[in-house]
Design an enzyme around this catalytic site. Structure first.
Site, mmCIF file in Angstrom:
data_model
loop_
_atom_site.group_PDB
_atom_site.id
_atom_site.type_symbol
_atom_site.label_atom_id
_atom_site.label_comp_id
_atom_site.label_asym_id
_atom_site.label_seq_id
_atom_site.Cartn_x
_atom_site.Cartn_y
_atom_site.Cartn_z
ATOM 1 C CG ASP A 28 -2.065 0.977 1.099
ATOM 2 O OD1 ASP A 28 -3.215 0.544 0.967
ATOM 3 O OD2 ASP A 28 -1.796 2.213 1.117
ATOM 4 C CG ASN A 82 -12.189 -0.818 3.981
ATOM 5 O OD1 ASN A 82 -12.524 -1.276 5.069
ATOM 6 N ND2 ASN A 82 -11.039 -0.178 3.818
ATOM 7 N N GLY A 88 -16.188 2.322 3.842
ATOM 8 C CA GLY A 88 -14.979 3.138 3.733
ATOM 9 C C GLY A 88 -14.122 2.828 2.527
ATOM 10 C CG HIS A 95 -8.678 -2.923 -2.296
ATOM 11 N ND1 HIS A 95 -9.630 -2.225 -3.006
ATOM 12 C CD2 HIS A 95 -8.497 -2.229 -1.136
ATOM 13 C CE1 HIS A 95 -10.001 -1.160 -2.326
ATOM 14 N NE2 HIS A 95 -9.346 -1.144 -1.179
ATOM 15 C CG HIS A 97 -6.825 -2.701 3.111
ATOM 16 N ND1 HIS A 97 -6.041 -1.581 2.961
ATOM 17 C CD2 HIS A 97 -8.026 -2.396 2.564
ATOM 18 C CE1 HIS A 97 -6.743 -0.632 2.356
ATOM 19 N NE2 HIS A 97 -7.951 -1.095 2.102
HETATM 20 P P1 AMP Z 1 -9.842 1.494 0.448
HETATM 21 O O1 AMP Z 1 -10.028 2.770 1.218
HETATM 22 O O2 AMP Z 1 -10.194 0.260 1.203
HETATM 23 O O3 AMP Z 1 -10.522 1.569 -0.903
HETATM 24 O O4 AMP Z 1 -8.281 1.380 0.215
HETATM 25 C C1 AMP Z 1 -7.609 1.879 -0.888
HETATM 26 C C2 AMP Z 1 -6.148 1.772 -0.583
HETATM 27 O O5 AMP Z 1 -5.421 1.927 -1.788
HETATM 28 C C3 AMP Z 1 -5.617 2.815 0.400
HETATM 29 O O6 AMP Z 1 -5.046 2.172 1.533
HETATM 30 C C4 AMP Z 1 -4.581 3.574 -0.412
HETATM 31 O O7 AMP Z 1 -3.471 3.965 0.344
HETATM 32 C C5 AMP Z 1 -4.219 2.547 -1.476
HETATM 33 N N1 AMP Z 1 -3.685 3.099 -2.711
HETATM 34 C C6 AMP Z 1 -4.216 4.081 -3.453
HETATM 35 N N2 AMP Z 1 -3.446 4.316 -4.533
HETATM 36 C C7 AMP Z 1 -2.421 3.434 -4.470
HETATM 37 C C8 AMP Z 1 -1.277 3.174 -5.287
HETATM 38 N N3 AMP Z 1 -1.043 3.868 -6.414
HETATM 39 N N4 AMP Z 1 -0.415 2.202 -4.907
HETATM 40 C C9 AMP Z 1 -0.636 1.506 -3.768
HETATM 41 N N5 AMP Z 1 -1.698 1.696 -2.973
HETATM 42 C C10 AMP Z 1 -2.574 2.651 -3.297
#
Ligand code: AMP
Length: 109
Positions: A28, A82, A88, A95, A97
């Protein structure tokens, strides 16, 4: 095209941890712990609500394997999906986490 599809096609870089025909895993960009990576399907599936059994199994199995490889087997980690606004979710591409390497509180805010 969503940001994770751009990562899959290579037009946005990532710190890749694992890749096969169906799954990509990468760190991330805004880590919430010493370990924080994402496991995503290569096919664009917006939310867990649209995902089928096989891909969910593959994503979770890969998350488990990478968490172990990154040192989370002994103390554990948080595995989170999420979903939509109330969950959220900010990137509309399914994805998982995995956050570890420190104790995490519960419940979330
Ligand atoms: P969510 O809020 O569950 O949709 O999580 C999206 C996640 O994607 C967040 O933790 C961001 O930090 C991560 N994220 C967004 N853009 C990128 C990127 N280019 N590379 C890696 N992680 C990313």
């Amino acid at each position: 095209m969503c940001i994770f599809c751009k990562i899959i096609e290579g037009s946005i870089p990532c710190q890749k941890l694992y890749e096969d025909e169906e799954v990509l895993a990468f760190h991330d960009v805004s880590p919430q712990g010493p370990v924080h990576f994402l496991v995503i399907p290569k096919r664009h599936i917006p939310h867990i609500l649209e995902a089928e059994q096989d891909i969910l199994g593959n994503l979770l199995f890969r998350a488990q394997k990478i968490a172990g490889a990154l040192g989370c087997a002994e103390k554990g980690a948080r595995f989170v999906i999420n979903c939509k606004a109330d969950g959220g979710q900010t990137v509309d591409h399914l994805h998982i986490h995995v956050i570890g390497g420190r104790p995490l509180s519960w419940p979330p805010g």
